[in-house]
Design an enzyme around this catalytic site. Structure first.
Site, mmCIF file in Angstrom:
data_model
loop_
_atom_site.group_PDB
_atom_site.id
_atom_site.type_symbol
_atom_site.label_atom_id
_atom_site.label_comp_id
_atom_site.label_asym_id
_atom_site.label_seq_id
_atom_site.Cartn_x
_atom_site.Cartn_y
_atom_site.Cartn_z
ATOM 1 N N ASP A 15 1.357 5.493 0.083
ATOM 2 C CA ASP A 15 0.722 6.624 0.751
ATOM 3 C C ASP A 15 0.255 7.669 -0.251
ATOM 4 O O ASP A 15 0.565 7.603 -1.446
ATOM 5 C CB ASP A 15 1.716 7.294 1.713
ATOM 6 C CG ASP A 15 2.163 6.369 2.829
ATOM 7 O OD1 ASP A 15 1.404 5.440 3.164
ATOM 8 O OD2 ASP A 15 3.274 6.584 3.352
ATOM 9 N N ARG A 60 0.838 -1.197 0.000
ATOM 10 C CA ARG A 60 0.000 0.000 0.000
ATOM 11 C C ARG A 60 0.873 1.246 0.000
ATOM 12 O O ARG A 60 1.711 1.424 0.869
ATOM 13 C CB ARG A 60 -0.924 0.008 1.219
ATOM 14 C CG ARG A 60 -1.914 -1.146 1.236
ATOM 15 C CD ARG A 60 -2.751 -1.153 2.499
ATOM 16 N NE ARG A 60 -1.924 -1.430 3.676
ATOM 17 C CZ ARG A 60 -2.411 -1.549 4.905
ATOM 18 N NH1 ARG A 60 -3.704 -1.410 5.121
ATOM 19 N NH2 ARG A 60 -1.602 -1.812 5.912
ATOM 20 N N ARG A 118 10.398 7.340 3.755
ATOM 21 C CA ARG A 118 10.469 8.805 3.810
ATOM 22 C C ARG A 118 11.151 9.283 5.094
ATOM 23 O O ARG A 118 11.870 10.293 5.078
ATOM 24 C CB ARG A 118 9.065 9.388 3.694
ATOM 25 C CG ARG A 118 8.447 9.183 2.318
ATOM 26 C CD ARG A 118 6.955 9.430 2.335
ATOM 27 N NE ARG A 118 6.643 10.767 2.795
ATOM 28 C CZ ARG A 118 5.416 11.161 3.144
ATOM 29 N NH1 ARG A 118 4.408 10.291 3.098
ATOM 30 N NH2 ARG A 118 5.208 12.398 3.545
#
Length: 272
Positions: free
Chosen positions: A55, A53, A204
């Site tokens: 973001d 998944r 990130r």
């Protein structure tokens, strides 16, 4: 019949991959397109299982999904047919039947993310939403050697709580990183990170921390301190989603899952 699809998408317009109430997501668009192509009006939409998944604002070059369906189509018919119902920001690159034991999520043993950063004294409108951006004076660049040295402590199995979002739904913060490559090509900086799985915002958060070291705000040993602390508050802020790409998912050879279709990727081929 179980069908696997290879997807690419520009995540800029979407609230991530996963379906959410009153949000426009990649999953919703893909499921609606498959359902429309199959032509099962009045029945529940076809649901897909994904390898990973992504973001909000994160892109994919090699996303893989699977779904079960009662109709038979040629492989290329699936590609053309589903694409006919998808927006320009999402595309099916390949389709193939797979055995019932195949799972896009659970059979994946390695995931590769690439982060592309453009760093200069002026932003580029051509890479808006496609790359991270950091303002740097013309005569300054990152300490790439320090970042590479900092990456060494992250390889292997570790508790990555310090790089985990508070919204993460993973059952465990323990993940395994196989490799981290940092490629410098001014004004570009690329990170390629391979692991068995990743926590919410993990890549990130790692990139943000690497940049702190590369800019001289911390020395290379700081990364190990952050990792050991298991405390999200001492790591760097979460960096922009714009330059993050789910680049490739790896599966056991018996499933014969195609490599990502990269002819239309603007990222350097050696990174993928």
């Amino acid at each position: 019949m179980r069908i696997a699809l290879g997807l690419q998408y520009d995540g800029t317009p979407y609230s991530g991959w996963q379906s959410q109430l009153n949000q426009d997501t990649v999953q919703d668009r893909v499921e609606k397109a498959i359902t429309a192509f199959v032509g099962i009006a009045g029945k529940p939409p076809i649901r897909v299982i994904t390898a990973g998944r992504t973001d909000t604002g994160v892109h994919a070059l090699g996303q893989v999904v699977h779904f079960d369906v009662d109709v038979v189509r040629e492989d290329w018919s699936w590609v053309r047919g589903v694409n006919a119902f998808l927006p320009e920001s999402i595309v099916v690159n390949w389709a193939k039947p797979v055995p019932s034991e195949f799972s896009a999520r659970y059979c994946a043993y390695e995931r590769t993310y690439v982060y592309a950063l453009h760093a200069s004294s002026c932003r580029s409108p051509m890479t808006a939403s496609r790359a991270g951006f950091l303002i740097l004076p013309a005569n300054r660049w990152f300490d790439v050697d320090a970042m590479k040295q900092a990456s060494e402590c992250l390889i292997g199995e570790h508790d990555f709580t310090s790089f985990r979002s508070s919204e993460c739904q993973s059952k465990t913060p323990i993940k395994t990183l196989y490799s981290i490559e940092i490629v410098s090509s001014e004004p570009w900086l690329y990170f390629r990170i391979k692991g068995n799985a990743f926590l919410h915002h993990m890549v990130r958060n790692l990139v943000g921390s690497f940049l702190q070291i590369g800019l001289g705000k911390h020395d290379s040993s700081w990364m190990a301190e952050v990792l050991r602390a298991k405390d999200r508050s001492i790591a760097a802020p979460t960096f922009s989603p714009a330059g993050l790409y789910l680049a490739q998912i790896s599966y056991p050879e018996q499933f014969e899952i195609p490599a990502p279709w990269l002819q239309n990727s603007w990222l350097p081929r050696g990174l993928l």
